[in-house]
Scaffold this motif. Structure first.
Motif, PDB file in Angstrom:
ATOM      1  N   ALA A  52      52.828  52.926  73.666  1.00 13.30           N
ATOM      2  CA  ALA A  52      52.665  53.980  73.224  1.00 13.30           C
ATOM      3  C   ALA A  52      51.460  55.005  74.141  1.00 13.30           C
ATOM      4  CB  ALA A  52      51.335  54.626  72.158  1.00 13.30           C
ATOM      5  N   TYR A  53      50.566  53.952  75.323  1.00 10.21           N
ATOM      6  CA  TYR A  53      49.634  54.503  76.582  1.00 10.21           C
ATOM      7  C   TYR A  53      50.512  54.485  77.745  1.00 10.21           C
ATOM      8  CZ  TYR A  53      46.210  54.852  79.881  1.00 10.21           C
ATOM      9  OH  TYR A  53      45.901  54.669  81.019  1.00 10.21           O
ATOM     10  N   VAL A  54      52.311  53.628  77.764  1.00 11.86           N
ATOM     11  CA  VAL A  54      52.778  54.048  78.884  1.00 11.86           C
ATOM     12  C   VAL A  54      53.598  55.029  78.619  1.00 11.86           C
ATOM     13  CG1 VAL A  54      54.820  52.496  80.363  1.00 11.86           C
ATOM     14  CG2 VAL A  54      52.483  51.493  80.046  1.00 11.86           C
ATOM     15  N   VAL A  55      53.887  55.191  77.265  1.00 13.15           N
ATOM     16  CA  VAL A  55      54.869  56.496  76.683  1.00 13.15           C
ATOM     17  C   VAL A  55      54.418  57.318  77.470  1.00 13.15           C
ATOM     18  CG1 VAL A  55      55.863  56.820  75.471  1.00 13.15           C
ATOM     19  CG2 VAL A  55      56.784  55.100  75.330  1.00 13.15           C
ATOM     20  N   PHE A  56      52.594  57.760  76.391  1.00  8.19           N
ATOM     21  CA  PHE A  56      52.054  59.232  76.921  1.00  8.19           C
ATOM     22  C   PHE A  56      51.893  58.768  78.361  1.00  8.19           C
ATOM     23  CE2 PHE A  56      48.169  60.955  78.522  1.00  8.19           C
ATOM     24  CZ  PHE A  56      47.885  61.863  77.258  1.00  8.19           C
ATOM     25  N   LEU A  57      51.576  58.318  79.345  1.00  5.20           N
ATOM     26  CA  LEU A  57      50.971  58.148  80.989  1.00  5.20           C
ATOM     27  C   LEU A  57      52.546  58.178  81.444  1.00  5.20           C
ATOM     28  CD1 LEU A  57      49.268  55.096  82.252  1.00  5.20           C
ATOM     29  CD2 LEU A  57      48.767  57.697  81.820  1.00  5.20           C
ATOM     30  N   ILE A  58      54.082  58.221  80.919  1.00  2.97           N
ATOM     31  CA  ILE A  58      55.612  58.273  81.987  1.00  2.97           C
ATOM     32  C   ILE A  58      55.656  60.133  81.453  1.00  2.97           C
ATOM     33  CG2 ILE A  58      57.522  58.641  81.647  1.00  2.97           C
ATOM     34  CD1 ILE A  58      57.546  55.460  81.114  1.00  2.97           C
ATOM     35  N   GLY A  59      55.333  60.565  80.133  1.00  2.18           N
ATOM     36  CA  GLY A  59      55.103  61.840  80.246  1.00  2.18           C
ATOM     37  C   GLY A  59      54.378  62.971  80.690  1.00  2.18           C
ATOM     38  N   VAL A  61      53.618  62.158  83.812  1.00  2.00           N
ATOM     39  CA  VAL A  61      53.678  61.906  84.647  1.00  2.00           C
ATOM     40  C   VAL A  61      54.855  62.704  85.630  1.00  2.00           C
ATOM     41  CG1 VAL A  61      54.617  60.970  86.995  1.00  2.00           C
ATOM     42  CG2 VAL A  61      53.038  60.011  86.103  1.00  2.00           C
ATOM     43  N   MET A  62      56.015  63.154  83.716  1.00  2.00           N
ATOM     44  CA  MET A  62      57.093  64.118  84.094  1.00  2.00           C
ATOM     45  C   MET A  62      57.133  65.527  83.623  1.00  2.00           C
ATOM     46  SD  MET A  62      59.819  61.386  81.968  1.00  2.00           S
ATOM     47  CE  MET A  62      61.091  62.630  82.690  1.00  2.00           C
ATOM     48  N   THR A  63      55.604  66.276  83.482  1.00  2.00           N
ATOM     49  CA  THR A  63      55.427  67.279  83.463  1.00  2.00           C
ATOM     50  C   THR A  63      55.045  68.176  84.331  1.00  2.00           C
ATOM     51  OG1 THR A  63      55.286  67.002  80.598  1.00  2.00           O
ATOM     52  CG2 THR A  63      53.720  68.594  81.624  1.00  2.00           C
ATOM     53  N   VAL A  64      53.723  67.088  85.502  1.00  2.00           N
ATOM     54  CA  VAL A  64      53.131  67.456  86.182  1.00  2.00           C
ATOM     55  C   VAL A  64      53.780  66.635  87.499  1.00  2.00           C
ATOM     56  CG1 VAL A  64      50.507  67.014  87.914  1.00  2.00           C
ATOM     57  CG2 VAL A  64      51.117  66.631  85.096  1.00  2.00           C
ATOM     58  N   ALA A  65      54.569  66.422  87.383  1.00  2.00           N
ATOM     59  CA  ALA A  65      55.329  66.028  88.843  1.00  2.00           C
ATOM     60  C   ALA A  65      56.763  66.768  89.479  1.00  2.00           C
ATOM     61  CB  ALA A  65      56.231  64.716  89.061  1.00  2.00           C
ATOM     62  N   THR A  66      56.468  67.054  90.334  1.00  2.00           N
ATOM     63  CA  THR A  66      57.609  68.275  91.017  1.00  2.00           C
ATOM     64  C   THR A  66      58.415  67.359  92.176  1.00  2.00           C
ATOM     65  OG1 THR A  66      55.690  70.345  90.723  1.00  2.00           O
ATOM     66  CG2 THR A  66      58.121  70.285  92.936  1.00  2.00           C
ATOM     67  N   PRO A  67      59.426  67.481  92.164  1.00  2.00           N
ATOM     68  CA  PRO A  67      60.659  67.337  92.207  1.00  2.00           C
ATOM     69  C   PRO A  67      60.485  67.377  94.112  1.00  2.00           C
ATOM     70  CG  PRO A  67      62.028  68.503  91.030  1.00  2.00           C
ATOM     71  CD  PRO A  67      60.389  69.253  91.475  1.00  2.00           C
TER      72      PRO A  67
END
Length: 114
Positions: A52-59, A61-67
């Motif tokens: 659950a923690y890894v899934v949260f972190l991936i979410g 990172v995907m929200t904050v990161a800009t291509p």
């Protein structure tokens, strides 16, 4: 009012016969049946928490990161929104501007030129 000696003896006989014929029912009625609760091992809970923690972190990172490709080619390195599209087209042909949508005041048909 208590039971007579004969009634008590008959009741004891019934209890003994029940314990012999159906020991599970006797244990259930007497309250000596052990609880059959399966406990989940701590390793399973830790595994669920880590996933659950890894899934949260991936979410996050995907929200904050800009291509990186979105900012490539700009002079100052900052990202710019794409230019606004000013002309609408249908099958490659530009549409005439609608009254009131171009930013110019609409002309009234009631007013004549004098």
């Amino acid at each position: 009012m208590g039971l007579s000696r004969e009634e008590r003896q008959a009741l004891d006989e019934i209890e003994e016969r029940l314990a012999f014929d159906d020991p599970d029912l006797d244990a259930l009625l007497s309250g000596s049946l052990p609880e059959r609760r399966r406990e989940v091992p701590a390793a399973v809970w830790w595994t669920i928490a880590i996933v659950a923690y890894v899934v949260f972190l991936i979410g996050v990172v995907m929200t904050v990161a800009t291509p990186e490709d979105a900012c490539r080619g700009t002079s100052d390195g900052r990202c710019q929104p794409p230019p606004a599209r000013t002309t609408q087209t249908v099958h490659g042909q530009p549409l005439p501007p609608a009254a009131g949508l171009t930013g110019e005041p609409a002309r009234s048909r009631d007013r004549g030129t004098s």
